[in-house]
Scaffold this motif. Structure first.
Motif, PDB file in Angstrom:
ATOM      1  N   VAL A 288       0.280   5.105   7.775  1.00 19.41           N
ATOM      2  CA  VAL A 288       1.315   4.670   7.267  1.00 19.41           C
ATOM      3  C   VAL A 288       0.787   5.806   5.951  1.00 19.41           C
ATOM      4  O   VAL A 288       1.980   6.536   5.086  1.00 19.41           O
ATOM      5  N   ALA A 289      -0.399   5.935   5.844  1.00 20.87           N
ATOM      6  CA  ALA A 289      -0.316   6.838   4.414  1.00 20.87           C
ATOM      7  C   ALA A 289      -0.003   8.567   4.880  1.00 20.87           C
ATOM      8  O   ALA A 289       0.712   9.389   3.772  1.00 20.87           O
TER       9      ALA A 289
ATOM     10  N   VAL B 131       3.279   8.345   4.299  1.00 18.75           N
ATOM     11  CA  VAL B 131       4.171   8.229   2.637  1.00 18.75           C
ATOM     12  C   VAL B 131       3.845   9.494   2.374  1.00 18.75           C
ATOM     13  O   VAL B 131       4.432  10.418   1.348  1.00 18.75           O
ATOM     14  N   TRP B 132       3.042  10.418   2.263  1.00 16.80           N
ATOM     15  CA  TRP B 132       2.314  11.811   2.095  1.00 16.80           C
ATOM     16  C   TRP B 132       3.518  12.822   2.643  1.00 16.80           C
ATOM     17  O   TRP B 132       3.942  13.406   1.878  1.00 16.80           O
TER      18      TRP B 132
ATOM     19  N   ALA C 201      -2.899   2.073   8.411  1.00 15.91           N
ATOM     20  CA  ALA C 201      -3.529   2.788   7.890  1.00 15.91           C
ATOM     21  C   ALA C 201      -3.364   3.824   7.401  1.00 15.91           C
ATOM     22  O   ALA C 201      -2.228   4.734   6.691  1.00 15.91           O
ATOM     23  N   GLY C 202      -4.151   5.029   8.429  1.00 18.68           N
ATOM     24  CA  GLY C 202      -3.555   6.063   8.485  1.00 18.68           C
ATOM     25  C   GLY C 202      -2.545   6.280   8.837  1.00 18.68           C
ATOM     26  O   GLY C 202      -2.070   7.440   8.134  1.00 18.68           O
TER      27      GLY C 202
ATOM     28  N   GLY D 190       0.702  -1.198  -0.146  1.00 12.29           N
ATOM     29  CA  GLY D 190      -0.157  -0.011  -0.343  1.00 12.29           C
ATOM     30  C   GLY D 190       0.824   1.167   0.277  1.00 12.29           C
ATOM     31  O   GLY D 190       0.834   2.251  -0.528  1.00 12.29           O
ATOM     32  N   ALA D 191       1.869   1.062   1.258  1.00  7.56           N
ATOM     33  CA  ALA D 191       2.986   2.415   1.112  1.00  7.56           C
ATOM     34  C   ALA D 191       3.608   2.993  -0.310  1.00  7.56           C
ATOM     35  O   ALA D 191       3.719   3.122  -1.061  1.00  7.56           O
TER      36      ALA D 191
ATOM     37  N   GLY E 291       1.141   4.186  -2.833  1.00  7.99           N
ATOM     38  CA  GLY E 291       0.450   6.047  -2.690  1.00  7.99           C
ATOM     39  C   GLY E 291       2.004   6.592  -3.215  1.00  7.99           C
ATOM     40  O   GLY E 291       1.711   6.978  -3.733  1.00  7.99           O
ATOM     41  N   THR E 292       2.941   5.829  -3.145  1.00 10.58           N
ATOM     42  CA  THR E 292       4.030   6.636  -3.344  1.00 10.58           C
ATOM     43  C   THR E 292       4.210   6.817  -4.528  1.00 10.58           C
ATOM     44  O   THR E 292       3.826   7.899  -5.655  1.00 10.58           O
TER      45      THR E 292
END
Lengths: 187, 308
Positions: B264-265, B268-269, B261-262, B23-24, B27-28
């Motif tokens: 990690v997001a 990533v951001w 997940a939050g 997921g990371a 997302g990246t």
């Protein structure tokens, strides 16, 4: 039974990787052989039920050996670790001395009549060990810790060749210090 | 409320870490695609395509490389992530609820120091060596504030057991009670996963740094391991600062996954938005600003715990 097997594997492994430090021809490998020896010893500490001490040994030894690797490779006679090196001078003599010391210590551990266990192990062996070692000298021990830390800071301050006159000028009037490396705070 | 799960759940740990890691990575890739002006949806499959490419790519061998240390360093990254994840609870249960879980987590994440240095050293490359040493400086910079942040969370609970730390947050989350420690934890999470602004040990200015000579499956292991590491430090923020599995309606494990997940997001951001940090600068910031800040935070929490 399982504990005995784990202990035996770790004990033999610790001695073997300890010996490997003096066999390998690269400082980097010697560093990690020594680290492996420490980590296997930490497992033996964990087997004693001293979980905090065991995990702490793993934590500190990894960090310490990584810092030590920098200095070992910097100081030892294999520049950048690219030339083969050996940790041993006077090979025969050092081998005799180290084997003798190992046998002496091992004989001591094996031949001493250890007392039989009486009573139950404590609920928190780490705390019991700390109290047995330090007991009522806790205050002294904490002061010694502070003194040791102050010694390290003082030694670093004394060995750095740049003093405040180099940084702030002869009359200490410079607004921003003149440092070879800028630093992140814009000072 | 807590307990040790059956042993087979240990097999679930790498699966979950890989899922969050994917997921990371996706997302990246999506953020990068959007920044480049192309369709961000392509980013969702980018990690899978990149993995397939690396799997069929030929492995590089180098004369004069210290192959033992080189391969060991790469393998250690995902292994350290999985070992650190053993004490992270999913809902109420962790694979192992050690009495010293917080210290265990710290000890396993420090293995990344050895891993990156071995990677940099083993390749017999100047770029790799500089990258490895760069990460050691980075480690010395982030580790002390990071340790004080972990200590502060343990101090608030009066225990090094992760489930006790979760239980101590049933009134108020530690992210609210000790915001400085939480912020420093997130910062050091980026630094220890050498991610985003702290990615200079494998940075482009070093032609890939510690990863300069890696290719094929070796590079895949390092990249996957790094995303797994990012996932595990994000997952540990949940029991330490975000109340673990606590939340309305949904069961504990669902809340843990959602919060992870939050985080990690967020990481990533942040990694996408922030510029690279030079270590010679960050070291001074870490030691002169972050260490005193976290110490004061620990003092405040200690006083709060004593007077409560």
């Amino acid at each position: 039974m399982a504990e005995t097997v784990v202990f035996a594997v770790c004990a033999v492994g610790a001695v073997a990787s300890g010996a490997a430090v003096f066999v390998v021809d690269s400082m980097a490998r010697a560093t990690f052989a020594l680290l492996a020896s420490f980590l296997l010893t930490a497992v033996a500490v964990l087997l004693l039920g001293l979980s905090y001490l065991g995990v702490l040994v793993i934590l500190m030894m990894v960090m310490e050996m990584m810092v030590m690797a920098v200095f070992m490779i910097m100081y030892m006679m294999n520049p950048a670790g690219l030339m083969p090196m050996t940790m041993v001078h006077n090979k025969v003599g050092s081998l005799v001395v180290s084997a003798g010391v190992f046998l002496l210590l091992a004989a001591g551990a094996v031949l001493v009549p250890w007392p039989e266990r009486t009573g139950e192990p404590p609920a928190d062996p780490t705390r019991a060990l700390g109290e047995a070692v330090m007991g009522e000298h806790m205050l002294v021990m904490m002061l010694v810790g502070l003194v040791l830390f102050a010694t390290m800071v003082a030694a670093t301050v004394l060995t750095t060749h740049r003093g405040r006159y180099d940084r702030y000028g002869d009359d200490l009037r410079r607004e921003r210090p003149d440092d070879p490396i800028g630093g992140g705070l814009g000072r | 409320m807590s307990g040790a799960a059956p042993l087979w759940t240990a097999l679930l740990v790498p699966v979950l870490l890989l899922a969050f890691g994917y997921g990371a990575a996706a997302g990246t890739a999506a953020l990068r695609a959007r920044a480049a002006g192309t369709a961000p949806e392509a980013g969702l499959t980018a990690p899978a395509r990149e993995s397939a490419r690396l799997l069929v790519q030929r492995r590089r061998t180098i004369p004069g490389a210290d192959t033992l240390l080189w391969r060991l360093g790469g393998a250690l990254v995902p292994v350290a992530a999985v070992l650190a994840a053993l004490v992270v609870p999913l809902g109420p249960t962790a694979v192992s609820d050690l009495s010293v879980g917080v210290v265990w987590f710290n000890a396993m994440e420090v293995l990344i120091w050895a891993a990156l240095w071995m990677l940099g050293w083993g390749a017999d490359s100047a770029w790799g060596l500089v990258g490895g040493y760069r990460f050691l400086v980075q480690g010395l910079s982030y580790e002390l504030p990071h340790m004080f942040a972990l200590t502060t969370a343990a101090l608030g609970a009066g225990s090094l057991r992760v489930s006790d730390v979760v239980a101590a947050q049933d009134q108020v989350w530690f992210a609210v009670l000790m915001p400085v420690a939480f912020a420093v934890y997130l910062l050091s999470a980026l630094a220890m996963a050498f991610w985003g602004p702290f990615g200079t040990p494998v940075g482009r200015d070093l032609a890939g740094g510690a990863a300069a000579e890696l290719s094929g499956v070796d590079l895949l292991v390092l990249r996957a391991g790094r995303y797994m590491f990012l996932a595990v430090v994000a997952a540990m923020a949940v029991p330490l600062f975000l109340g673990g599995g606590a939340g309305p309606l949904l069961p504990g494990w669902a809340w843990t996954l959602a919060k992870t997940a939050g985080v990690v997001a967020l990481l990533v951001w942040l990694g996408h938005r922030l510029p690279a940090v030079r270590m010679d600068r960050f070291t001074e910031v870490a030691w002169v600003v972050l260490v005193p800040l976290t110490l004061v935070q620990a003092l405040v929490v200690a006083v709060f715990v004593l007077t409560r």
